[in-house]
Design an enzyme around this catalytic site. Structure first.
Site, PDB file in Angstrom:
ATOM      1  N   SER A 145       0.859  -1.108   0.019  1.00 33.26           N
ATOM      2  CA  SER A 145      -0.124  -0.062  -0.063  1.00 33.26           C
ATOM      3  C   SER A 145       0.777   1.283   0.160  1.00 33.26           C
ATOM      4  CB  SER A 145      -0.842   0.098   1.197  1.00 33.26           C
ATOM      5  OG  SER A 145      -1.476   1.236   1.255  1.00 33.26           O
ATOM      6  N   TYR A 160      -2.478   0.293   9.751  1.00 29.63           N
ATOM      7  CA  TYR A 160      -2.532  -0.572   8.561  1.00 29.63           C
ATOM      8  C   TYR A 160      -1.270  -0.411   7.566  1.00 29.63           C
ATOM      9  CZ  TYR A 160      -3.759  -1.236   3.426  1.00 29.63           C
ATOM     10  OH  TYR A 160      -3.902  -1.607   2.391  1.00 29.63           O
ATOM     11  N   LYS A 218       1.712  -2.951   6.428  1.00 32.38           N
ATOM     12  CA  LYS A 218       2.022  -3.589   5.141  1.00 32.38           C
ATOM     13  C   LYS A 218       3.514  -3.423   5.020  1.00 32.38           C
ATOM     14  CE  LYS A 218      -1.762  -4.617   2.918  1.00 32.38           C
ATOM     15  NZ  LYS A 218      -1.966  -5.898   2.136  1.00 32.38           N
TER      16      LYS A 218
END
Length: 326
Positions: A119, A143, A147
């Protein structure tokens, strides 16, 4: 000899498009998905669906062996940056522990190729107008952190097998807002992504909203890369084929548009495409949302046949039409 690829999260919005892209190229694929956010009906007829979690190492290893898998495209995970701030432990379990378990199962089954869905959230809020693969990583949400750790796991697993006869070969694809539809029966059902939020509001007769209009951007709303899901899926297939062929790939690629679009511009485009005039409501900022992130896709264009084949209007129209047909 038939080469078989497993797509984790292949019953999800992006995953189903990746599966379709593999099929369009005549490549064999099997899907692993726990259906927590995916849809079994998104998996094309004839494609095996293994229902289960990447956290279940024995199940994943058994599936890899049973289907004779040669490589994995890893898209399964918890993908909501804003929500990850409230659910950090869940995010880490799904994205970090899950990736570690997947790599463990792959190692046990002798599967040594992986394309990882990363991402642009790994960059946080970069202090450059255009992000490249050399831009420092500074994620601002669990998040984004998860990643980045996933990328490290691939790197370290590859190092550990570097002297083996068949070392782990990998690449990670970083992208942000994936939108549109490449097939009329595939749509984004996320309760957190902008396009489906706008579309669901319009279908229900509600007014879409903007989260934050006080960002340091030209119109005060967040600026992002918006890329069409079919373009994205195509580059996953090219990456997989390169790993099959032993072609040298970079460890990470940005699948970026090179040209950002603001949330307010999205609203205007949606109104034009749907024919529904509206003035969006304004809500507070969401935690974990950077003001601007726009990435260069130059490296991916060189190696992965990456380019923007769809306009913003085409992205919005295909998303709207696919959801209306659902």
């Amino acid at each position: 000899m038939v080469v078989m690829w497993m797509v984790t999260g292949g019953a999800g919005y992006i995953g189903a498009h990746v599966v379709q892209a593999f099929l369009d190229e005549g490549m064999a694929v099997v899907v692993l998905d726990d259906l927590s956010s995916g849809h079994a009906e998104f998996v094309p007829e004839g494609v095996p669906l293994v229902r289960g979690s990447i956290l279940d190492t024995p199940l994943v290893e058994a599936a890899l062996r049973e289907h004779g898998v040669d490589g994995v495209v890893h898209l399964a995970g918890f993908k909501y940056a804003g929500v990850s701030v409230q659910r950090p432990l869940h995010t880490y379990a799904q994205n970090v522990t899950g990736t570690a378990h997947l790599l463990e199962a792959m190692d046990a089954a002798g599967v040594r190729r992986i394309v990882f869905s990363s991402s642009a959230a790994v960059y946080g809020t970069p202090d450059v107008d255009l992000v490249t693969e050399r831009t420092p990583t500074a994620p601002e949400s669990p998040y984004g952190e998860s990643k980045l750790i996933g990328e490290w796991l691939l790197r370290d697993a590859a190092r550990a097998t570097a002297d083996d006869d068949a070392p782990l070969r990998h690449t990670s694809l970083r992208y942000f807002n994936v939108v549109g539809s490449g097939r009329p029966d595939l749509y984004d059902s996320s309760p957190h992504n902008l396009f489906p939020l706008v579309i669901e509001a319009l279908l229900a007769g509600r007014t879409p909203r903007i989260n934050g209009t006080d960002y340091p951007t030209p119109d005060g709303t967040c600026v992002r890369d918006y890329v069409h899901v079919a373009d994205l899926a195509r580059s996953h297939v090219v990456a997989a084929r390169a790993l099959e062929a032993g072609t040298s790939l970079e460890p990470v690629y940005n699948l970026g548009s090179g040209d950002g679009v603001s949330v307010r511009e999205i609203m205007t485009t949606m109104a034009d495409v749907t024919g529904i005039a509206f003035e969006p409501d304004v809500a507070p900022r969401r935690p974990g949302d950077p003001a601007r992130i726009v990435a260069s896709g130059e490296l991916a264009a060189r190696d992965l046949d990456w380019r923007m084949r769809h306009s913003l209007t085409e992205m919005a129209r295909s998303a709207w039409e696919a959801r209306r047909q659902a």
